[in-house]
Design an enzyme around this catalytic site. Structure first.
Site, PDB file in Angstrom:
ATOM      1  N   LYS A 114       0.755  -1.320   0.015  1.00 48.23           N
ATOM      2  CA  LYS A 114       0.134  -0.073   0.028  1.00 48.23           C
ATOM      3  C   LYS A 114       0.842   1.131  -0.074  1.00 48.23           C
ATOM      4  O   LYS A 114       1.624   1.525   1.016  1.00 48.23           O
ATOM      5  CB  LYS A 114      -0.927  -0.107   1.187  1.00 48.23           C
ATOM      6  CG  LYS A 114      -1.601   1.164   1.425  1.00 48.23           C
ATOM      7  CD  LYS A 114      -2.743   1.410   0.286  1.00 48.23           C
ATOM      8  CE  LYS A 114      -4.231   0.586   0.257  1.00 48.23           C
ATOM      9  NZ  LYS A 114      -4.898   0.837  -0.567  1.00 48.23           N
TER      10      LYS A 114
ATOM     11  N   HIS B 264     -10.110  -6.886  -4.679  1.00 42.98           N
ATOM     12  CA  HIS B 264      -9.755  -5.956  -3.500  1.00 42.98           C
ATOM     13  C   HIS B 264     -10.275  -6.350  -2.057  1.00 42.98           C
ATOM     14  O   HIS B 264     -11.135  -7.204  -1.957  1.00 42.98           O
ATOM     15  CB  HIS B 264     -10.632  -4.626  -4.169  1.00 42.98           C
ATOM     16  CG  HIS B 264     -10.620  -3.603  -2.992  1.00 42.98           C
ATOM     17  ND1 HIS B 264     -11.805  -3.137  -2.466  1.00 42.98           N
ATOM     18  CD2 HIS B 264      -9.953  -2.618  -2.625  1.00 42.98           C
ATOM     19  CE1 HIS B 264     -11.646  -2.230  -1.533  1.00 42.98           C
ATOM     20  NE2 HIS B 264     -10.430  -1.844  -1.686  1.00 42.98           N
TER      21      HIS B 264
END
Lengths: 427, 427
Positions: free
Chosen positions: B197, B325
């Site tokens: 991330k 996701h």
């Protein structure tokens, strides 16, 4: 739950001498009945187009089907696709390969869904997300035709059924004949949409037939014409302009996505197809070119009922309407079409069906009854139908006796018009 | 079978101080647990993102859900969509409207599928066409983070579990810290793909982190970076060129389909998104522009498991890859993701999951065990999980006590960096 038996039974059903761009229907239409039996002694049914090629295709996947769990449709689809890819001709295109695999899987998938429904006590529609309508509307399907029609009618003895029996026998070779056919068919079945199979006579005659139908049924009756792509682009534009505001949709007047797109840009009628976009592999081209407004799905061709639901989502997402294509068929296909159409929210057009032209059936209880132009969605487990094995045996005997091995409308036409040749683009 | 009870329970689960482009994770992540009970006393579970807005959304559809047959998903979806359209703000876009309806329906659909599976004795994957894989691979999900992590770890006492417990507590604010985090996470769970991330530090730092991971894990370990669209196009091109041949995919470096398409034309790395194309309504734009190579599906957002299967078909048809996701979540979502991923043939990438960062669970038997980087596809009826009602009650008490009503990573970041502001485009 495992599949322990697979029965593939080719049948021949009586079919009237219906005219179309490819020629003339033979006295028998060929279908293939698929029965899968599970280890807990449940059977599931499928119906597909017929002939030796379909039988061979299904025989080629028999070993993959036997021993499978009918719930494992994704795995079976992949296995069939891979197996057929390995045995494909080297020159087979990707599109042709997809279509062949889709067709093979379709036959099995329908029967598996019937098994799954029976095993879980649920109608097939509930395995597709459930019904969004209680009845599925069908369209009258008109044909120019020669006199005669084989088979014993099973439509009942009331006045309208008798009227349809007579119309089904009668010749219909001009606008008046088609109007009479439409009136008899609509009276007997209550259809509230009308499709004319064209591509048979000069476009002027067929367009005049549409006008005659409009005069007879009024402007509220949706009308469609399907010349099966034998019109030139300029012909289709010319007559399309005349039919603006008259047709509900204009089905495959020209051949191929490019010409359909050019026509679509030139006339203000929704264009429908079951010819230029008939597989997932052809959808990117459809979107790139804008070749049609409405796709006529066909679960026999697109890879079964679940794939057709997925096609429905694609149509909803990319601004295509959805209707449904038909071939000569019996009640197993009709039941499957009904379950599917009930589950697809955006299937908002009345569905094509040849069913009134057929007279036989392989179902216990005989023919399904189309009333008010529609069928109720079956509520029993699976497809909600049972196989009449005596009827199946008789229709299989028909198949063996009739000598037909594939549909060839050109040869059939040559029997009455020697030298007649199919022309991909005729007018 | 009718739904007689609907229980919507907001919960708060411990969440470490993970950094991302939007700020900082709060000490608690909010989730919503949905339980539907049928008239034959079966219950079905769903898990969704949390907070008061989700609870209100679900309360607004309660009357539609109660009394429904869980098999009638299509009808329920239409009813929810119509109901929410009627109550929509007048300025709500079609895309926003679709997303809201999809989210509301998702929560119910998962629980209905769990009910359907339990009622028929079949795992949910079998209601989606069956499994194409026996285990579903997940990806390690690395975060830059501040020190600390709430919650009691339930990962076991072996060396690797202890290592992960320490890494989950540790700060990770530079490439070395991320490599250590990745090593601990991969040792504990066996992940064979790694996602970072990003969008937290200067791109140079994050790209160096990717290089450090590559040095540590070798070229065979698939690596992904997700800057959450806060990079400018020129930044993303510059660093993208450096990462060609290094990344498995480049996730949402820039914002919007136009910039994603421009980036895609400029760099030779597959682009993935869960930001620029997150609804069916956005797919036409995606195809027109060519905004990504891979869509990260999310059944919580796209309208449930069946809609996600349909998205899979669309991806297969139009040349998009498919991955998945995640948000901070518990085992109900993880089980649903596993059933879904098992049923979608072209979901060929390891699935994102935040699950290792969570430490609590609402399932009987506690946390699901990711081993060798994957989970076995559950074989029990429905989702194959049971609700631990004491655990649910405790996490609901957490929700009431923590005072959070929505996710706001910016506010949380401001607690440690006063004045910090989210910037949609930052570097």
């Amino acid at each position: 739950m495992l599949i322990t038996e697979m029965h593939v039974t080719p049948i021949a059903i009586s079919d009237p001498p219906l005219l179309n761009a490819a020629g003339l229907h033979a006295p028998y239409a060929l279908r293939t009945i698929v029965e899968l039996v599970s280890d807990d002694h449940i059977y599931g049914l499928g119906e597909m187009p017929g002939g030796t090629e379909m039988v061979s295709l299904l025989e080629s996947i028999r070993d993959l089907v036997l021993g499978s769990d009918p719930f494992q449709l994704n795995a079976l689809s992949l296995a069939i696709t891979e197996h057929l890819a390995q045995s494909a001709q080297p020159d087979q295109t990707d599109v042709a390969r997809e279509k062949r695999a889709a067709r093979a899987f379709s036959a099995v998938e329908i029967a598996c869904l019937d098994l799954m429904g029976k095993a879980t006590g649920r109608p097939v529609v509930d395995l597709l997300g459930g019904r969004v309508r209680e009845r599925v509307p069908f369209s009258a399907y008109l044909f120019y035709k020669h006199p005669g029609a084989g088979g014993a009618l099973g439509f009942g003895s009331d006045r309208h059924a008798q009227g349809w029996a007579a119309a089904r026998q009668a010749a219909a070779l001009d606008p008046d004949g088609l109007v009479a056919q439409a009136q008899a068919m609509c009276a007997a079945f209550g259809f509230q949409s009308i499709k004319l199979k064209g591509g048979v006579f000069e476009p002027a005659v067929e367009v005049e037939t549409i006008h005659a139908l409009r005069r007879a049924f009024g402007p509220e009756m949706p009308l469609r014409i399907d010349p099966n792509a034998v019109w030139r682009l300029d012909t289709a534009i010319r007559w399309g302009k005349e039919l603006e505001g008259v047709l509900e949709y204009y089905e495959d007047p020209v051949r191929g996505q490019e010409d359909m797109a050019a026509l679509r840009a030139a006339v203000s009628i929704p264009l429908a197809t079951n010819m230029c976009t008939t597989s997932f592999a052809e959808l990117p081209g459809s979107l790139r070119l804008g070749s049609e407004d409405i796709i006529l799905s066909d679960h026999h061709m697109w890879g079964g009922l679940r794939a057709s639901v997925e096609l429905g989502r694609i149509c909803r997402t990319f601004g295509r309407g959805l209707s449904m294509h038909s071939n000569s068929h019996l009640g197993i296909s009709l039941a499957a079409m009904t379950h599917l159409a009930a589950a697809v929210p955006n299937l908002t057009y009345a569905v094509d069906t040849h069913y009134p032209w057929q007279s036989e059936e392989v179902l216990v209880g005989g023919r399904l009854r189309i009333e008010d132009g529609s069928l109720p969605v079956p509520t029993g487990p699976g497809l909600g139908i049972e196989l009449d094995r005596a009827a199946l045996a008789a229709l299989h005997a028909n198949y063996l006796a009739c000598g037909l091995t594939k549909r060839d409308d050109e040869v059939e036409m040559q029997k009455v018009e020697p030298g007649w040749k199919f022309q991909p683009t005729r007018w």
